[in-house]
Each structure stands twice: as structure tokens, then as C-alpha cells.
Enzyme design. Structure first.
Site, PDB file in Angstrom:
ATOM      1  N   GLY A 114     -35.222 -32.636 -12.667  1.00  0.00           N
ATOM      2  CA  GLY A 114     -35.376 -33.234 -13.895  1.00  0.00           C
ATOM      3  C   GLY A 114     -36.655 -32.692 -14.551  1.00  0.00           C
ATOM      4  CE  LYS A 127     -27.103 -32.301  -5.646  1.00  0.00           C
ATOM      5  NZ  LYS A 127     -27.687 -33.021  -6.605  1.00  0.00           N
ATOM      6  CB  ALA A 170     -32.543 -29.183  -9.487  1.00  0.00           C
TER       7      ALA A 170
END
Length: 256
Positions: free
Chosen positions: A160, A99, A186
Site C-alpha cells: 500500500g 496467495k 506490493a
């Protein structure tokens, strides 16, 4: 329903991929992974000890024979660092999958897409199965695909943030144009965000903070499992058109 996700000949049992950062300890990480039903587990090569097997190691808790370990280059701000940690993970026998993150800014953690494109091309030529984390930009997604990416991983929102899918229309354009799988990475904050991503037609969702920072991570992991399944089933079923006015659910034609 025969609806398997296969990328580069690799079959994935779950469309929920889960990260391993921010948990209080390795035991909680393992419990959350188990509850999620995921078979892909991402691990930051730079931040988590997975290459030195002599000391306590995440892989003591997450069995590589049971899960597909997906190393990531989180925390890498240059192409050179991203390449270094990708190669380190492969040389340690962790995986040919990576990734790929090349971060451009410490405050937003948005990707440096120019560096990302360059690193993708290099790693793809070296035989890596590259999953690049990118902006929700359809043009860049296509260029990453052309550079050899095995899938593209557009953000739903900043890493986040928990803001959910901020621009579903760009994601839809990426889905229409891409010939490789599209995995939202995300920004997911709760189960409904994961459902939306899957209902759009995304092939999978990668989640970390939404589970690890939840008040009850194990319970949230299970919620995400069901959300991804429900969203995928709804996408495959095909939703009804949206209408301005009501339509009777019990037709009256033919009634006396």
C-alpha cells in the site's frame, strides 16, 4: 507473440493480477477488474465473504467461471491462521491456489519469512498451489521455491505504500536464480512502476491499492493493463545498452 504464462499447468491470459480490497463497493470492484483485463482476482478469505453464499458475496459480482479466484491469507499473523484460512478456502470450493501471507508486523506489514517458509512447505505437501508473498530477499525466494512454492512474490515496496520498485537489483538477482515464476506483489503506485517490474523480466504483477485508491480506479485499472503489456513487450524486445555519450540515429557513413 507466443508468450503465455503457465504455472503448474494453469494458463493465465493476463500478466496483471488484481486485488479486490479497498474499493467503495462490489460494483466498483467488478468494474475495475473488468477494465484491468486481469483473469486472476485475489480475495482475502479473512476479510471478504466468499465462503457463505447465503448473503451478498463478492463472487456474485466476480464470476468464478470467468476469472481465476486466488484466495489470500491477508491479515494472518501466525502460521496456524494462514493454514486455517487456506484450508477453509479450498474446502469451500474456491481454489487450490493460495496467495500465502504470514505477516510479521502491523506497522510495516512485512512478511514473517520464517513462518512463511514453514506454511509454504506444509501447504505444498497438502497439494496447494502456493504463491508466497515475501521480502525481496534472493535467499528466501530460493528457499521458498525449494519448499514447494509454485511462484515467488517479492514485494516491490511495503504493502500500500505506492513507492514503486525500491530495489530492482534484488529483484534481478531473484529472477536470475529462480526456476519458478516471479510475480511482484506490493508497492506499485502507478503505471510506470508496473512497466519497470515487467521490463526487469518479472512474469506478472499483482496490484490492489494503486488501483483501488486512485482518484479514478477504473481508469487506473485500464492504465495498469496497458503498462503490464508494454513492459512485457519491451522486455521481450530487448532494450538498447545505456551509453554515456550520444550515438547518431542517422549514420553518416557513405553519405556524400
Amino acid at each position: 507473440m507466443d508468450d503465455k504464462l503457465v504455472i503448474k499447468g494453469i494458463e493465465f491470459k493476463s500478466r496483471l493480477w488484481i486485488g479486490t480490497g479497498k474499493y467503495k463497493d462490489f460494483e466498483e470492484t467488478a468494474r475495475a477488474v473488468e477494465a484491468s483485463g486481469a483473469d486472476v482476482v485475489t480475495v482475502a478469505v479473512r476479510r471478504v465473504n466468499i465462503v457463505d453464499r447465503k448473503s451478498e458475496n463478492l463472487l456474485d459480482y466476480i464470476d468464478p467461471a470467468k476469472y481465476k479466484i486466488l484466495p489470500n491469507t491477508a491479515g494472518c499473523y501466525t502460521v496456524e491462521d494462514a493454514l486455517r484460512y487456506s484450508r477453509l478456502a479450498r474446502e469451500a470450493g474456491v481454489s487450490d491456489m493460495i496467495k500465502l501471507e504470514v505477516i510479521g508486523d502491523e506497522k510495516t506489514l512485512f512478511p514473517d519469512v520464517i513462518g512463511l517458509l514453514k506454511a509454504t512447505e506444509i501447504l505444498a505437501k497438502e497439494g496447494f498451489i502456493v504463491f508466497p508473498y515475501t521480502n525481496d530477499d534472493p535467499i528466501m525466494a530460493k528457499r521458498l521455491e525449494d519448499a514447494g512454492a509454485a511462484a515467488v512474490m517479492p514485494l516491490g515496496a511495503p504493502i500500500g505504500s505506492g513507492l514503486g520498485i525500491r530495489n530492482p537489483y534484488n529483484i534481478k538477482i531473484i529472477l536470475e536464480a529462480a526456476k519458478v515464476p516471479v510475480i511482484v506483489d506490493a508497492g506499485v503506485g502507478t503505471a510506470s512502476d508496473a512497466v519497470i517490474a515487467m521490463e526487469l523480466g518479472c512474469d506478472a504483477v499483482l496490484i490492489n491499492t494503486a488501483v483501488a485508491d486512485a482518484k479514478h480506479p477504473i481508469t487506473m485499472a485500464e492504465a495498469m493493463k496497458h503498462a503490464v503489456i508494454a513492459g512485457r513487450l519491451a522486455y521481450k524486445a530487448g532494450r538498447i545498452p545505456k551509453k554515456l555519450y550520444a550515438t547518431a540515429s542517422s549514420p553518416i557513413e557513405g553519405m556524400l
